[in-house]
Design a protein around this motif. Structure first.
Motif, mmCIF file in Angstrom:
data_model
loop_
_atom_site.group_PDB
_atom_site.id
_atom_site.type_symbol
_atom_site.label_atom_id
_atom_site.label_comp_id
_atom_site.label_asym_id
_atom_site.label_seq_id
_atom_site.Cartn_x
_atom_site.Cartn_y
_atom_site.Cartn_z
ATOM 1 N N ILE A 178 -4.244 0.636 -1.739
ATOM 2 C CA ILE A 178 -3.383 1.098 -0.640
ATOM 3 C C ILE A 178 -2.773 2.457 -0.971
ATOM 4 O O ILE A 178 -2.789 3.386 -0.157
ATOM 5 N N GLU A 179 -2.275 2.596 -2.183
ATOM 6 C CA GLU A 179 -1.628 3.847 -2.575
ATOM 7 C C GLU A 179 -2.630 5.007 -2.658
ATOM 8 O O GLU A 179 -2.295 6.157 -2.349
ATOM 9 N N SER A 180 -3.862 4.696 -3.056
ATOM 10 C CA SER A 180 -4.881 5.743 -3.149
ATOM 11 C C SER A 180 -5.212 6.339 -1.790
ATOM 12 O O SER A 180 -5.711 7.471 -1.700
ATOM 13 N N LEU A 181 -4.920 5.577 -0.740
ATOM 14 C CA LEU A 181 -5.176 6.042 0.623
ATOM 15 C C LEU A 181 -3.904 6.576 1.293
ATOM 16 O O LEU A 181 -3.867 6.807 2.494
ATOM 17 N N GLY A 182 -2.843 6.730 0.480
ATOM 18 C CA GLY A 182 -1.607 7.308 0.993
ATOM 19 C C GLY A 182 -0.603 6.313 1.530
ATOM 20 O O GLY A 182 0.425 6.709 2.089
ATOM 21 N N GLY A 183 -0.872 5.026 1.374
ATOM 22 C CA GLY A 183 0.051 4.008 1.858
ATOM 23 C C GLY A 183 1.118 3.653 0.841
ATOM 24 O O GLY A 183 1.094 4.111 -0.306
ATOM 25 N N ALA A 184 2.059 2.829 1.268
ATOM 26 C CA ALA A 184 3.146 2.370 0.407
ATOM 27 C C ALA A 184 3.013 0.872 0.177
ATOM 28 O O ALA A 184 2.881 0.103 1.141
ATOM 29 N N ALA A 185 3.038 0.457 -1.084
ATOM 30 C CA ALA A 185 2.908 -0.965 -1.405
ATOM 31 C C ALA A 185 3.428 -1.233 -2.805
ATOM 32 O O ALA A 185 3.503 -0.318 -3.637
ATOM 33 N N PHE A 186 3.799 -2.479 -3.041
ATOM 34 C CA PHE A 186 4.104 -2.919 -4.403
ATOM 35 C C PHE A 186 3.794 -4.397 -4.505
ATOM 36 O O PHE A 186 3.755 -5.116 -3.501
ATOM 37 N N ALA A 187 3.527 -4.838 -5.717
ATOM 38 C CA ALA A 187 3.204 -6.244 -5.968
ATOM 39 C C ALA A 187 4.434 -6.970 -6.472
ATOM 40 O O ALA A 187 5.221 -6.410 -7.247
ATOM 41 N N PHE A 188 4.599 -8.220 -6.023
ATOM 42 C CA PHE A 188 5.750 -9.004 -6.469
ATOM 43 C C PHE A 188 5.317 -10.443 -6.669
ATOM 44 O O PHE A 188 4.809 -11.087 -5.746
ATOM 45 N N ARG A 214 -4.358 -4.706 3.194
ATOM 46 C CA ARG A 214 -5.050 -3.416 3.334
ATOM 47 C C ARG A 214 -4.970 -2.892 4.767
ATOM 48 O O ARG A 214 -4.691 -1.708 5.000
ATOM 49 N N LEU A 215 -5.231 -3.778 5.724
ATOM 50 C CA LEU A 215 -5.224 -3.349 7.119
ATOM 51 C C LEU A 215 -3.813 -3.012 7.588
ATOM 52 O O LEU A 215 -3.617 -2.061 8.358
#
Length: 250
Positions: A53-63, A26-27
């Motif tokens: 993360i995405e709701s706050l405009g960030g980029a992420a994916f789970a693997f 998150r950070l």
């Protein structure tokens, strides 16, 4: 979310579905990293971290990847590089504690599995990161933070000496690797938490041991995450082989 996003400080965080790993994810996203949230079993929790993360405009994916399995580690790094265009940073947060039990109550199977994840998993991920980050291999450099524990120095006698031994191995490995790759643009450092409020520490254990912490309380995962992000940052660009202890004085 589209299949690919513009590369922006790509980072892999292992064991990022909960606890310190999730707080670090998150950070990291808040500070401009594109985050691969690695998990082994907790898919729903990993996806919840990604959604946040995405709701706050960030980029992420789970693997999903078992970091103790070589082929799965390679897939983890390939997927992140394919998604974000490269790898800039790695945080090895995946780990198990085992026990609690004395050594004479441990099975060999439990000891082997603990070392597979805590030690070999860390080493395999670091190896893959070096192969991609090292300027000697055509990379652009990067930063690695291995999450250790104060147990590596206090021994955790009476309940988890095997866990303490695994973190001692991580410490030795990290110092050696830091010197091996320092001139190849890679900084390797350690972050050693003390008692932290995570699923690895049952509430009864925290209550029993909280009084032994000089500062008078246990750590929250977000506090440890701030230390990890500092080690990744330019403010720590002269830290090589450092072990930042965040234990409240314990």
């Amino acid at each position: 979310m589209p299949d690919t996003v513009k590369p922006h400080r790509p980072i892999i965080i292992t064991g990022a579905s909960r606890g310190i790993g999730a707080a670090t994810a998150r950070l990291a996203a808040e500070r401009g990293y594109s985050v691969c949230v690695n998990y082994l079993r907790s898919r729903a929790e990993a996806e919840a971290v990604v959604d946040e993360i995405e709701s706050l405009g960030g980029a992420a994916f789970a693997f999903r990847a078992d970091t103790s399995v070589e082929a799965e580690v390679r897939d983890l790094f390939d997927a992140t590089a394919g998604r974000f265009g490269g790898i800039e940073a790695l945080v090895n947060s995946a780990g198990i504690m085992g026990g609690p039990t004395r050594l004479d109550g441990l099975s060999a199977q439990e000891m082997v599995r603990l070392f597979e994840i805590n030690v070999f998993g860390c080493i395999l991920c670091c190896r893959e990161a070096v192969r991609r980050m090292s300027t000697g291999n055509g990379g652009k450099g990067g930063s690695i933070v291995n999450v250790s524990s104060v147990a590596a120095t206090n021994g955790s006698s009476g309940e988890r000496v095997h866990y303490a031994a695994s973190k001692g191995a991580v410490n030795s490995f990290s110092v050696g690797l830091s010197r091996e790759v320092a001139r190849e643009g890679i900084r390797v450092n350690l972050l050693s938490p003390g008692l932290t409020r995570t699923a690895l520490n049952p509430p009864e254990r925290l209550a029993r041991l909280e009084g032994t912490v000089p500062i008078g309380r246990v750590a929250e995962p977000a506090e440890i995450a701030r230390g990890i992000l500092w080690l990744l940052s330019a403010e720590a660009d002269y830290c090589v082989g450092a072990n930042v202890v965040m234990s409240g004085g314990r």
